[in-house]
Design a protein around this motif. Structure first.
Motif, PDB file in Angstrom:
ATOM      1  N   LEU A   6       0.860  -1.181   0.000  1.00 31.07           N
ATOM      2  CA  LEU A   6       0.000   0.000   0.000  1.00 31.07           C
ATOM      3  C   LEU A   6       0.896   1.230   0.000  1.00 31.07           C
ATOM      4  N   ALA A   8       1.174   5.707  -0.814  1.00 29.84           N
ATOM      5  CA  ALA A   8       0.600   7.015  -1.144  1.00 29.84           C
ATOM      6  C   ALA A   8       1.731   7.918  -1.612  1.00 29.84           C
ATOM      7  N   LEU A  11       0.182  12.988  -1.209  1.00 29.72           N
ATOM      8  CA  LEU A  11      -1.216  12.992  -0.779  1.00 29.72           C
ATOM      9  C   LEU A  11      -1.573  14.291  -0.065  1.00 29.72           C
ATOM     10  N   ASP A  30       4.089  11.140   1.506  1.00 37.15           N
ATOM     11  CA  ASP A  30       4.489   9.889   0.873  1.00 37.15           C
ATOM     12  C   ASP A  30       4.637   8.857   1.987  1.00 37.15           C
ATOM     13  N   ASP A  32       4.368   4.285   2.629  1.00 33.26           N
ATOM     14  CA  ASP A  32       4.072   2.981   2.065  1.00 33.26           C
ATOM     15  C   ASP A  32       4.291   1.899   3.110  1.00 33.26           C
ATOM     16  N   LEU A  52      -5.305  10.635   7.312  1.00 29.50           N
ATOM     17  CA  LEU A  52      -4.427   9.934   6.380  1.00 29.50           C
ATOM     18  C   LEU A  52      -4.813   8.461   6.288  1.00 29.50           C
ATOM     19  N   ALA A  53      -5.071   7.832   7.441  1.00 31.09           N
ATOM     20  CA  ALA A  53      -5.451   6.415   7.439  1.00 31.09           C
ATOM     21  C   ALA A  53      -6.747   6.198   6.674  1.00 31.09           C
ATOM     22  N   THR A  55      -7.947   8.029   4.302  1.00 35.09           N
ATOM     23  CA  THR A  55      -7.705   8.262   2.883  1.00 35.09           C
ATOM     24  C   THR A  55      -7.034   7.053   2.242  1.00 35.09           C
ATOM     25  N   LEU A  56      -6.119   6.424   2.964  1.00 36.88           N
ATOM     26  CA  LEU A  56      -5.473   5.222   2.449  1.00 36.88           C
ATOM     27  C   LEU A  56      -6.475   4.094   2.233  1.00 36.88           C
ATOM     28  N   VAL A  67      -3.164   7.018  -4.247  1.00 35.59           N
ATOM     29  CA  VAL A  67      -3.042   5.854  -3.376  1.00 35.59           C
ATOM     30  C   VAL A  67      -3.033   4.632  -4.273  1.00 35.59           C
ATOM     31  N   MET A  69      -2.492   0.193  -4.513  1.00 40.81           N
ATOM     32  CA  MET A  69      -2.446  -1.106  -3.854  1.00 40.81           C
ATOM     33  C   MET A  69      -1.744  -2.065  -4.802  1.00 40.81           C
ATOM     34  N   ILE A 171      -5.107  -1.739   8.643  1.00 41.02           N
ATOM     35  CA  ILE A 171      -4.842  -0.402   9.168  1.00 41.02           C
ATOM     36  C   ILE A 171      -5.543  -0.303  10.513  1.00 41.02           C
TER      37      ILE A 171
END
Length: 329
Positions: A6, A8, A11, A30, A32, A52-53, A55-56, A67, A69, A171
């Motif tokens: 995963l 980003a 962002l 940034d 990952d 942030l979490a 959004t991920l 983002v 995957m 997460i």
């Protein structure tokens, strides 16, 4: 690690507010997570960790940035998001709020399977998920209701609800904050065992650096919407380079940075990001005159720092003019 599960890049997440104001919750990040890696996302309340979490996970739409995957951009359709959320699962802070009090443990765990149309061997999958999180024998818990379980058992049920979908990454947003100290260690040990047994990646959101030190492979320290330091957890927490990280580490028991450091004032409002380094209004290095002595005081006050990116050699990186000046002096 070259293979990122995963990730980003660049962002940004902004919210419009009354009066034409804009809150910059995430201001260029940034980050990952690789397969089988636990990354801690740390910082004080209000720094943007939870945004942030979310959004991920595709629960918030980024204003700018991407983002991905396994290298594929996060889709926007309901079908694409449903598939993504089977592979990436969220563990909430409050297990009591995450469980429907009217549903049995079986129903709570089976719900994800039914949403994703995975009806084959439902009972077996639910029982296996309970066994994986240490609730054995599973039959003892299947017909229990949340109020009949302890806090630690409820959190295990929440994690089982994630595992039943065979995710690739979890997460976890403050996964033990609402638990008694006596069971926190058990839940953290469970997350580490799941990483070792199933190769799960995990992003653990926390304000507790002690927790990060216990379970994480890497740590990203966040301040006012931006990651200010990241790298191997032992390297960051034994020799922090950013003054903000140093202040957080200083209050840990047997801290390697000496006496506790008390930061002056509160974090600035996300609608008014300071110019230059966003930590400059509270920075003890700038306040003490050390930055001016080193010749970078003006840069601290006026020049923004670049977004930190992870390097293949996994060396700690820091967004701090003073740290860069002292390294190269």
């Amino acid at each position: 690690m070259n293979e990122q599960l995963l990730a980003a890049r660049g962002l940004h997440v902004e919210y419009g507010l009354p009066g034409g104001r804009t809150a910059q919750a995430v201001c260029g990040v940034d980050i990952d997570v690789a397969p089988g890696e636990i990354v801690a996302l740390a910082g004080e309340s209000g720094c943007g960790k939870t945004t942030l979490a979310r959004t991920l996970l595709g629960l918030e739409r980024p204003t700018k940035g991407t983002v991905t995957m396994a290298g594929r951009p996060l889709g926007a359709t309901n079908r694409e998001l449903r598939e993504f959320r089977r592979r990436a699962q969220l563990v909430l802070q409050d297990p009591t709020g995450a469980l429907n009090p009217r549903h049995t443990v079986y129903e709570a765990i089976a719900e994800g399977l039914r949403i994703h149309g995975l009806h084959d061997n439902e009972h077996e999958r639910v029982a296996q998920a309970l066994a994986h999180v240490g609730l054995r024998p599973p039959e003892r818990y299947l017909l229990s209701y949340p109020h009949e379980l302890s806090g630690g058992q409820r959190q295990r049920v929440v994690i089982a609800g994630c595992l039943v979908l065979d995710p690739e990454i979890i997460i976890a947003d403050e996964p033990v904050a609402s638990l008694d100290a006596s069971v926190r260690g058990e839940v953290l040990a469970l997350l580490m065992r799941l990483r070792d047994d199933f190769g799960l990646g995990a992003l653990v959101v926390t304000h507790d650096l002690g927790l990060a030190w216990s379970i994480a492979d890497r740590i990203a320290v966040m301040y006012l919407g931006r990651i200010v330091e990241q790298g191997p957890v032992e390297q960051i927490l034994t020799a922090p380079q950013h003054p903000y990280t140093s202040a957080l580490v200083s209050v840990l028991p047997n801290s390697p940075v000496g006496e506790p450091q008390v930061l002056v004032g509160e974090a600035p409002d996300a609608t008014r990001i300071p110019g230059g380094c966003r930590f400059s209004p509270r920075c003890p290095v700038l306040a003490s005159g050390a930055a001016d002595t080193a010749g970078i005081g003006a840069a601290c006050r006026t020049i923004d720092l670049p977004i930190l990116t992870r390097t293949d050699d996994d060396v700690a990186k820091v967004a701090c003019h003073y740290a860069h000046a002292t390294v190269h002096s």
